[in-house]
Scaffold this motif. Structure first.
Motif, PDB file in Angstrom:
ATOM      1  N   PHE A  67      69.212  -4.022  -4.567  1.00 55.19           N
ATOM      2  CA  PHE A  67      68.621  -4.370  -5.858  1.00 55.19           C
ATOM      3  C   PHE A  67      67.152  -4.766  -5.716  1.00 55.19           C
ATOM      4  O   PHE A  67      66.384  -4.630  -6.661  1.00 55.19           O
ATOM      5  CB  PHE A  67      69.436  -5.459  -6.553  1.00 55.19           C
ATOM      6  N   GLY A  68      66.759  -5.230  -4.538  1.00 48.89           N
ATOM      7  CA  GLY A  68      65.347  -5.513  -4.299  1.00 48.89           C
ATOM      8  C   GLY A  68      64.505  -4.244  -4.350  1.00 48.89           C
ATOM      9  O   GLY A  68      63.446  -4.217  -4.977  1.00 48.89           O
ATOM     10  N   PHE A  69      65.004  -3.192  -3.700  1.00 51.40           N
ATOM     11  CA  PHE A  69      64.287  -1.904  -3.756  1.00 51.40           C
ATOM     12  C   PHE A  69      64.242  -1.369  -5.186  1.00 51.40           C
ATOM     13  O   PHE A  69      63.202  -0.855  -5.628  1.00 51.40           O
ATOM     14  CB  PHE A  69      64.945  -0.871  -2.833  1.00 51.40           C
ATOM     15  N   ALA A  70      65.347  -1.484  -5.909  1.00 50.76           N
ATOM     16  CA  ALA A  70      65.385  -1.009  -7.294  1.00 50.76           C
ATOM     17  C   ALA A  70      64.386  -1.786  -8.147  1.00 50.76           C
ATOM     18  O   ALA A  70      63.655  -1.191  -8.955  1.00 50.76           O
ATOM     19  CB  ALA A  70      66.795  -1.134  -7.855  1.00 50.76           C
ATOM     20  N   THR A  71      64.334  -3.088  -7.959  1.00 48.36           N
ATOM     21  CA  THR A  71      63.394  -3.924  -8.716  1.00 48.36           C
ATOM     22  C   THR A  71      61.955  -3.565  -8.375  1.00 48.36           C
ATOM     23  O   THR A  71      61.114  -3.399  -9.263  1.00 48.36           O
ATOM     24  CB  THR A  71      63.654  -5.420  -8.428  1.00 48.36           C
ATOM     25  N   ALA A  72      61.671  -3.435  -7.085  1.00 44.66           N
ATOM     26  CA  ALA A  72      60.306  -3.100  -6.650  1.00 44.66           C
ATOM     27  C   ALA A  72      59.880  -1.739  -7.182  1.00 44.66           C
ATOM     28  O   ALA A  72      58.718  -1.548  -7.566  1.00 44.66           O
ATOM     29  CB  ALA A  72      60.228  -3.127  -5.129  1.00 44.66           C
ATOM     30  N   SER A  73      60.809  -0.807  -7.209  1.00 47.67           N
ATOM     31  CA  SER A  73      60.500   0.520  -7.738  1.00 47.67           C
ATOM     32  C   SER A  73      60.162   0.440  -9.228  1.00 47.67           C
ATOM     33  O   SER A  73      59.186   1.052  -9.686  1.00 47.67           O
ATOM     34  CB  SER A  73      61.694   1.452  -7.508  1.00 47.67           C
ATOM     35  N   GLU A  74      60.958  -0.308  -9.984  1.00 49.94           N
ATOM     36  CA  GLU A  74      60.697  -0.499 -11.415  1.00 49.94           C
ATOM     37  C   GLU A  74      59.357  -1.182 -11.668  1.00 49.94           C
ATOM     38  O   GLU A  74      58.682  -0.891 -12.645  1.00 49.94           O
ATOM     39  CB  GLU A  74      61.804  -1.337 -12.060  1.00 49.94           C
ATOM     40  N   MET A  75      58.993  -2.098 -10.768  1.00 53.64           N
ATOM     41  CA  MET A  75      57.747  -2.852 -10.930  1.00 53.64           C
ATOM     42  C   MET A  75      56.548  -2.118 -10.329  1.00 53.64           C
ATOM     43  O   MET A  75      55.424  -2.597 -10.414  1.00 53.64           O
ATOM     44  CB  MET A  75      57.889  -4.234 -10.285  1.00 53.64           C
ATOM     45  N   HIS A  76      56.802  -0.983  -9.681  1.00 53.17           N
ATOM     46  CA  HIS A  76      55.752  -0.177  -9.052  1.00 53.17           C
ATOM     47  C   HIS A  76      54.974  -0.968  -7.989  1.00 53.17           C
ATOM     48  O   HIS A  76      53.746  -0.921  -7.929  1.00 53.17           O
ATOM     49  CB  HIS A  76      54.786   0.382 -10.108  1.00 53.17           C
ATOM     50  N   VAL A  77      55.713  -1.696  -7.148  1.00 53.46           N
ATOM     51  CA  VAL A  77      55.073  -2.486  -6.098  1.00 53.46           C
ATOM     52  C   VAL A  77      55.570  -2.091  -4.703  1.00 53.46           C
ATOM     53  O   VAL A  77      55.374  -2.843  -3.744  1.00 53.46           O
ATOM     54  CB  VAL A  77      55.277  -4.011  -6.323  1.00 53.46           C
ATOM     55  N   LEU A  78      56.203  -0.941  -4.582  1.00 53.74           N
ATOM     56  CA  LEU A  78      56.777  -0.543  -3.292  1.00 53.74           C
ATOM     57  C   LEU A  78      55.746  -0.458  -2.164  1.00 53.74           C
ATOM     58  O   LEU A  78      56.081  -0.645  -1.011  1.00 53.74           O
ATOM     59  CB  LEU A  78      57.518   0.792  -3.416  1.00 53.74           C
ATOM     60  N   GLY A  79      54.489  -0.220  -2.495  1.00 50.66           N
ATOM     61  CA  GLY A  79      53.464  -0.121  -1.468  1.00 50.66           C
ATOM     62  C   GLY A  79      52.710  -1.412  -1.206  1.00 50.66           C
ATOM     63  O   GLY A  79      51.803  -1.444  -0.372  1.00 50.66           O
ATOM     64  N   SER A  80      53.088  -2.479  -1.875  1.00 50.15           N
ATOM     65  CA  SER A  80      52.389  -3.759  -1.714  1.00 50.15           C
ATOM     66  C   SER A  80      52.652  -4.352  -0.335  1.00 50.15           C
ATOM     67  O   SER A  80      53.781  -4.321   0.166  1.00 50.15           O
ATOM     68  CB  SER A  80      52.844  -4.758  -2.777  1.00 50.15           C
ATOM     69  N   ALA A  81      51.605  -4.914   0.240  1.00 52.26           N
ATOM     70  CA  ALA A  81      51.707  -5.469   1.597  1.00 52.26           C
ATOM     71  C   ALA A  81      52.762  -6.565   1.683  1.00 52.26           C
ATOM     72  O   ALA A  81      53.551  -6.608   2.633  1.00 52.26           O
ATOM     73  CB  ALA A  81      50.351  -6.002   2.053  1.00 52.26           C
ATOM     74  N   TRP A  82      52.819  -7.470   0.700  1.00 52.27           N
ATOM     75  CA  TRP A  82      53.788  -8.561   0.731  1.00 52.27           C
ATOM     76  C   TRP A  82      55.215  -8.036   0.720  1.00 52.27           C
ATOM     77  O   TRP A  82      56.090  -8.600   1.362  1.00 52.27           O
ATOM     78  CB  TRP A  82      53.565  -9.545  -0.411  1.00 52.27           C
ATOM     79  N   LEU A  83      55.434  -6.932   0.002  1.00 53.26           N
ATOM     80  CA  LEU A  83      56.776  -6.368  -0.054  1.00 53.26           C
ATOM     81  C   LEU A  83      57.139  -5.680   1.259  1.00 53.26           C
ATOM     82  O   LEU A  83      58.261  -5.819   1.757  1.00 53.26           O
ATOM     83  CB  LEU A  83      56.905  -5.386  -1.219  1.00 53.26           C
ATOM     84  N   ILE A  84      56.194  -4.979   1.835  1.00 54.48           N
ATOM     85  CA  ILE A  84      56.438  -4.307   3.113  1.00 54.48           C
ATOM     86  C   ILE A  84      56.758  -5.344   4.201  1.00 54.48           C
ATOM     87  O   ILE A  84      57.679  -5.169   4.998  1.00 54.48           O
ATOM     88  CB  ILE A  84      55.240  -3.417   3.496  1.00 54.48           C
TER      89      ILE A  84
END
Length: 149
Positions: A67-84
């Protein structure tokens, strides 16, 4: 949809990861008690229960990154350094749990181990908990997020 995914992600983190961190932290002292009282079944039963909690909730915990990946995808933050960094720390925490904590617990539940093994397990558990604390902080602070927090 983003709010729903985020809510499920946060609730899953609380419900799944919380019990693992608590039970894993309780395990080394309980193992020391079991080693000092080999004729008493209660400490051994406690070990079995704590180990079962760790195993079951580790499996349930897979929901958190899904669900974290799904949320990040919806928020368009998959490439953000903090998320990586959070993803890398989460993977490392899963590796510590699966490769170090759970096998060490299994050995102690099966009666293979010593007081020294409990100290090593406590260290692995502390590392696991520290990794999750770092992930939690990153999820709250989110450097560069659009929330302004």
């Amino acid at each position: 949809m983003t709010k729903f995914l985020l809510a499920v992600h946060v609730i899953a983190a609380i419900v799944a990861i919380g019990p693992v961190t608590v039970a894993a932290s309780m395990f080394p002292p309980a193992a020391r008690r079991a080693l000092t009282a080999p004729d008493d079944d209660r400490p051994t039963e406690t070990l079995r229960l704590l180990h079962r909690i760790c195993r079951v909730y580790a499996v349930v915990g897979v929901v958190v990154p899904v669900f974290g990946f799904a949320t990040a995808s919806e928020m368009h933050v998959l490439g953000s350094a903090w998320l990586i960094v959070s993803i890398a720390l989460t993977a490392l925490a899963a590796l510590v749990l699966g490769a170090l904590v759970l096998p060490a617990q299994t050995a102690l539940v099966e009666g293979v181990g010593s007081r020294r093994n409990t100290a090593r397990l406590a260290m692995y558990t502390g590392l696991f908990n520290l990794l999750w604390a770092a992930v939690t902080v990153l999820m709250i602070v989110r450097p560069g997020s659009t929330t302004g927090a």
